[in-house]
Design a protein around this motif. Structure first.
Motif, PDB file in Angstrom:
ATOM      1  N   THR A 423      38.032  21.355   1.539  1.00 49.25           N
ATOM      2  CA  THR A 423      37.909  20.358   2.614  1.00 49.25           C
ATOM      3  C   THR A 423      38.928  20.623   3.717  1.00 49.25           C
ATOM      4  N   LEU A 424      40.147  20.998   3.331  1.00 49.75           N
ATOM      5  CA  LEU A 424      41.172  21.310   4.327  1.00 49.75           C
ATOM      6  C   LEU A 424      40.784  22.561   5.109  1.00 49.75           C
ATOM      7  N   SER A 425      40.287  23.586   4.414  1.00 47.08           N
ATOM      8  CA  SER A 425      39.851  24.817   5.098  1.00 47.08           C
ATOM      9  C   SER A 425      38.785  24.505   6.146  1.00 47.08           C
ATOM     10  N   LEU A 426      37.774  23.734   5.740  1.00 43.35           N
ATOM     11  CA  LEU A 426      36.670  23.431   6.653  1.00 43.35           C
ATOM     12  C   LEU A 426      37.112  22.520   7.785  1.00 43.35           C
ATOM     13  N   GLY A 427      38.024  21.590   7.495  1.00 46.63           N
ATOM     14  CA  GLY A 427      38.540  20.710   8.544  1.00 46.63           C
ATOM     15  C   GLY A 427      39.314  21.484   9.596  1.00 46.63           C
ATOM     16  N   LEU A 428      40.170  22.395   9.158  1.00 45.21           N
ATOM     17  CA  LEU A 428      40.924  23.223  10.097  1.00 45.21           C
ATOM     18  C   LEU A 428      39.994  24.132  10.887  1.00 45.21           C
ATOM     19  N   ARG A 429      38.977  24.680  10.197  1.00 43.68           N
ATOM     20  CA  ARG A 429      37.993  25.508  10.897  1.00 43.68           C
ATOM     21  C   ARG A 429      37.270  24.701  11.962  1.00 43.68           C
ATOM     22  N   ASN A 430      36.803  23.513  11.608  1.00 49.65           N
ATOM     23  CA  ASN A 430      36.072  22.678  12.566  1.00 49.65           C
ATOM     24  C   ASN A 430      36.945  22.276  13.750  1.00 49.65           C
ATOM     25  N   ALA A 431      38.278  22.179  13.499  1.00 54.83           N
ATOM     26  CA  ALA A 431      39.204  21.837  14.582  1.00 54.83           C
ATOM     27  C   ALA A 431      39.474  23.035  15.486  1.00 54.83           C
ATOM     28  N   GLY A 432      39.017  24.229  15.093  1.00 53.99           N
ATOM     29  CA  GLY A 432      39.148  25.401  15.950  1.00 53.99           C
ATOM     30  C   GLY A 432      40.225  26.382  15.555  1.00 53.99           C
ATOM     31  N   PHE A 433      40.958  26.120  14.462  1.00 52.74           N
ATOM     32  CA  PHE A 433      42.029  27.027  14.044  1.00 52.74           C
ATOM     33  C   PHE A 433      41.470  28.228  13.287  1.00 52.74           C
ATOM     34  N   GLN A 434      42.281  29.282  13.217  1.00 47.93           N
ATOM     35  CA  GLN A 434      41.922  30.448  12.419  1.00 47.93           C
ATOM     36  C   GLN A 434      42.259  30.154  10.958  1.00 47.93           C
ATOM     37  N   VAL A 435      41.247  30.235  10.107  1.00 50.21           N
ATOM     38  CA  VAL A 435      41.412  29.874   8.698  1.00 50.21           C
ATOM     39  C   VAL A 435      40.872  31.000   7.819  1.00 50.21           C
ATOM     40  N   SER A 436      41.645  31.348   6.803  1.00 51.32           N
ATOM     41  CA  SER A 436      41.233  32.385   5.860  1.00 51.32           C
ATOM     42  C   SER A 436      41.272  31.852   4.440  1.00 51.32           C
ATOM     43  N   LYS A 437      40.344  32.309   3.639  1.00 52.67           N
ATOM     44  CA  LYS A 437      40.383  32.033   2.202  1.00 52.67           C
ATOM     45  C   LYS A 437      40.947  33.276   1.503  1.00 52.67           C
ATOM     46  N   TYR A 438      41.882  33.043   0.611  1.00 56.80           N
ATOM     47  CA  TYR A 438      42.503  34.104  -0.176  1.00 56.80           C
ATOM     48  C   TYR A 438      41.523  34.485  -1.277  1.00 56.80           C
ATOM     49  N   LEU A 439      41.089  35.755  -1.287  1.00 55.41           N
ATOM     50  CA  LEU A 439      40.007  36.190  -2.166  1.00 55.41           C
ATOM     51  C   LEU A 439      40.507  37.215  -3.182  1.00 55.41           C
ATOM     52  N   PRO A 440      41.082  36.768  -4.298  1.00 58.25           N
ATOM     53  CA  PRO A 440      41.478  37.713  -5.341  1.00 58.25           C
ATOM     54  C   PRO A 440      40.241  38.249  -6.050  1.00 58.25           C
ATOM     55  N   PHE A 441      40.270  39.525  -6.418  1.00 59.21           N
ATOM     56  CA  PHE A 441      39.153  40.089  -7.153  1.00 59.21           C
ATOM     57  C   PHE A 441      39.673  41.143  -8.115  1.00 59.21           C
ATOM     58  N   GLY A 442      38.829  41.486  -9.073  1.00 59.46           N
ATOM     59  CA  GLY A 442      39.198  42.469 -10.079  1.00 59.46           C
ATOM     60  C   GLY A 442      38.585  42.099 -11.415  1.00 59.46           C
ATOM     61  N   PRO A 443      38.609  43.021 -12.382  1.00 64.07           N
ATOM     62  CA  PRO A 443      38.091  42.726 -13.720  1.00 64.07           C
ATOM     63  C   PRO A 443      38.792  41.510 -14.319  1.00 64.07           C
ATOM     64  N   LEU A 444      38.061  40.767 -15.124  1.00 69.81           N
ATOM     65  CA  LEU A 444      38.580  39.524 -15.691  1.00 69.81           C
ATOM     66  C   LEU A 444      39.949  39.701 -16.330  1.00 69.81           C
ATOM     67  N   GLU A 445      40.115  40.754 -17.153  1.00 66.22           N
ATOM     68  CA  GLU A 445      41.385  40.929 -17.856  1.00 66.22           C
ATOM     69  C   GLU A 445      42.543  41.181 -16.904  1.00 66.22           C
ATOM     70  N   LYS A 446      42.267  41.736 -15.708  1.00 68.23           N
ATOM     71  CA  LYS A 446      43.322  42.009 -14.730  1.00 68.23           C
ATOM     72  C   LYS A 446      43.797  40.744 -14.025  1.00 68.23           C
ATOM     73  N   VAL A 447      42.884  39.770 -13.866  1.00 67.15           N
ATOM     74  CA  VAL A 447      43.232  38.592 -13.066  1.00 67.15           C
ATOM     75  C   VAL A 447      43.585  37.378 -13.922  1.00 67.15           C
ATOM     76  N   ILE A 448      43.665  37.525 -15.231  1.00 64.92           N
ATOM     77  CA  ILE A 448      44.025  36.390 -16.084  1.00 64.92           C
ATOM     78  C   ILE A 448      45.388  35.796 -15.707  1.00 64.92           C
ATOM     79  N   PRO A 449      46.432  36.612 -15.420  1.00 59.83           N
ATOM     80  CA  PRO A 449      47.703  35.994 -14.985  1.00 59.83           C
ATOM     81  C   PRO A 449      47.524  35.108 -13.753  1.00 59.83           C
ATOM     82  N   TYR A 450      46.686  35.555 -12.817  1.00 65.04           N
ATOM     83  CA  TYR A 450      46.407  34.747 -11.622  1.00 65.04           C
ATOM     84  C   TYR A 450      45.709  33.447 -12.009  1.00 65.04           C
ATOM     85  N   LEU A 451      44.717  33.515 -12.897  1.00 65.99           N
ATOM     86  CA  LEU A 451      43.979  32.326 -13.305  1.00 65.99           C
ATOM     87  C   LEU A 451      44.891  31.332 -14.032  1.00 65.99           C
TER      88      LEU A 451
END
Length: 487
Positions: A423-451
């Motif tokens: 909701t915050l991302s979309l609100g900032l986007r609608n207000a005209g600001f530059q907004v990015s989503k942080y997109l982690p990717f990788g095999p499940l076993e690699k990203v478990i610490p992140y999860l």
């Protein structure tokens, strides 16, 4: 549970209405065109008692979620509900850390819930597809291959190749859709070496006469208020092998930063835990001196506002960069290693490096944000405000407008993690600001610490998650009513 809900809906709602409901969304006409001092006060005077009107349109969920199909909203509401249940979070964290993850059905259950909610896919191709979807809604993406905690040089070299592959994939994606690449220094420098370098940097801060022959030019990484309890006695100097490994790690970061520079793609260096953070900042700020001499910084460090020394370190780095004529680039976060930091400090009979209450962390974050926004307004800084806190988002947006910072200014970005604070991302986007989503990717076993960190972080974000759930649920109910009435 989800199947029972689906069956009940099919019995009560005409299929034509359900079809309209699940496909309902309004696509935007086009994506956004995104182009040595005393310790400072914790709270920036510009943010004290600042009124926080709804300057982001968060009171209009219909407009807020116009670009999001109902099927995705339903899935998000379900996952946010799961994340709000403490016992379920505890069970999930235990499960992801257990040998049960080797069982195919368990892995699949984790993958279709937590993994798909917070991660962008297993490889560059899947991450690119996720990013294109975000871009179609006016949101940019920060690509992060989820690697960390390398043990040796072979691991580090292999990880570097994956980071380079990620960066090299960006020209095939829609122009301007990727705002930053991302790297963890623990993925390209062996953990044990980072600990050794951090110990020596802390000891050098305590005893400036200590000679570190391997140390290159760098901006400040420690202050007198920084946590120094990790290093109780003089550590031995680096061996010849360790010095050689350190040079290899410098070259890995230099190679990655140079590739980012060639593609005009800034590189975010993530912050991690305090036992290795001095070394991480050492790598980051030495690279910044080399790569941030133009109008657009390439290498960005990260300041964690839950640390008591955050504001003082931020000010020191910004002032040193200004003296050098270097554009300072920083990402501001609250921090996600609370349990680890608390346990370590307790085991060493030291005070926690983290603020004693969440209010102090919020105030520190907002103060750091206001400080960096002033640097942006003066043309001497660039900042990524990574926050899931609605009040911080509103305050920063108001401060930016007050300072006359244009919403398309390339030196001001907002960011949230995939699956959090949409909701915050979309609100900032609608207000005209530059907004990015942080997109982690990788095999499940690699990203478990992140999860696991996301599970812990969600404990401190129950109010934000509740606000998201309420807004999403309200919009789903509105669409369902409209579909039934329209049917």
């Amino acid at each position: 549970m989800a199947n029972r809900i689906s069956l009940a809906l099919r019995k009560k709602i005409p299929l034509s209405a359900a079809a309209r409901f699940l496909s309902s969304s309004t696509t935007p006409s086009s994506p956004l065109d995104l182009a040595a001092t005393p310790a400072p006060p914790l709270v920036h005077e510009a943010l004290v008692h600042r009124p926080l009107p709804d300057n982001l349109g968060l009171d209009d969920p219909q407009a807020l979620f116009a670009s999001v199909p109902s099927s995705e909203l339903l899935r998000a509401a379900f996952n946010l509900y799961l994340a709000s249940c403490g016992p379920l979070v505890d069970a999930g964290s235990w499960l992801m850390s257990s040998p049960l993850m080797r069982i195919p059905v368990v892995r699949q259950a984790v993958k279709v819930t937590v993994y798909e909610h917070f991660c962008a896919g297993e490889g560059v191709k899947e991450a690119g597809e996720t990013l294109r979807k975000m871009w179609g809604r006016g949101l940019r993406g920060i690509l992060d291959y989820g690697l960390e905690d390398a043990e040796g040089n072979e691991d580090c070299d292999r990880n570097l190749q994956e980071f380079l592959k990620t960066v090299e994939s960006t020209p095939s994606l829609p122009p301007s859709s990727v705002s930053f690449a991302c790297v963890k220094i623990t993925a390209i420098c062996p953990i044990r070496l980072l600990e050794r370098v951090s110990d020596l940097l802390r000891w050098h801060h305590k005893n400036p006469s200590v000679h570190l022959p391997w140390k290159v030019d760098c901006m400040p990484v420690l202050t007198d208020s920084s946590p120094l309890y990790h290093t109780r006695s003089a550590p031995p100097p680096l061996s010849d092998k360790e010095e050689a490994d350190l040079q290899l790690a410098h070259k890995r970061l230099e190679r990655l930063a140079r590739k980012c520079s060639e593609l005009y793609l800034p590189l975010l260096v993530d912050a991690e835990y305090t036992s290795v953070q001095p070394a991480i900042d050492y790598f980051t700020y030495s690279a910044s001196i080399s790569f941030n001499k133009g109008d657009v910084p390439i290498v960005f460090g990260t300041i964690q506002a839950y640390l008591k020394d955050a504001k003082e370190r931020l000010v020191k780095v910004a002032e040193d960069a200004e003296r050098r004529g270097v554009m300072v680039g920083l990402k501001l976060v609250r921090g996600a290693y609370i349990s680890r930091e608390t346990k370590l400090a307790s085991s060493l009979q030291a005070d926690s490096p983290i603020h004693s209450c969440i209010r102090d962390t919020h105030e520190c974050y907002d103060s750091c944000a206001a400080f960096m926004l002033e640097k942006v307004a003066k043309g001497s800084g660039s900042v990524v405000l990574a926050t899931h806190n609605i009040n911080s988002g509103k305050a920063a947006a108001a401060k930016a407008e007050e300072l006359g910072i244009s919403k398309g200014n390339e030196h001001l970005h907002f960011s949230q993690l995939k699956g959090m604070a949409d909701t915050l991302s979309l609100g900032l986007r609608n207000a005209g600001f530059q907004v990015s989503k942080y997109l982690p990717f990788g095999p499940l076993e690699k990203v478990i610490p992140y999860l696991l960190r996301r599970a812990e972080e969600n404990r401190g974000l129950l109010s934000t998650s509740a606000a998201d759930r309420n807004l999403i649920t309200g919009e789903l109910q509105r669409r369902l009513r409209d579909s039934i009435i329209g049917g």
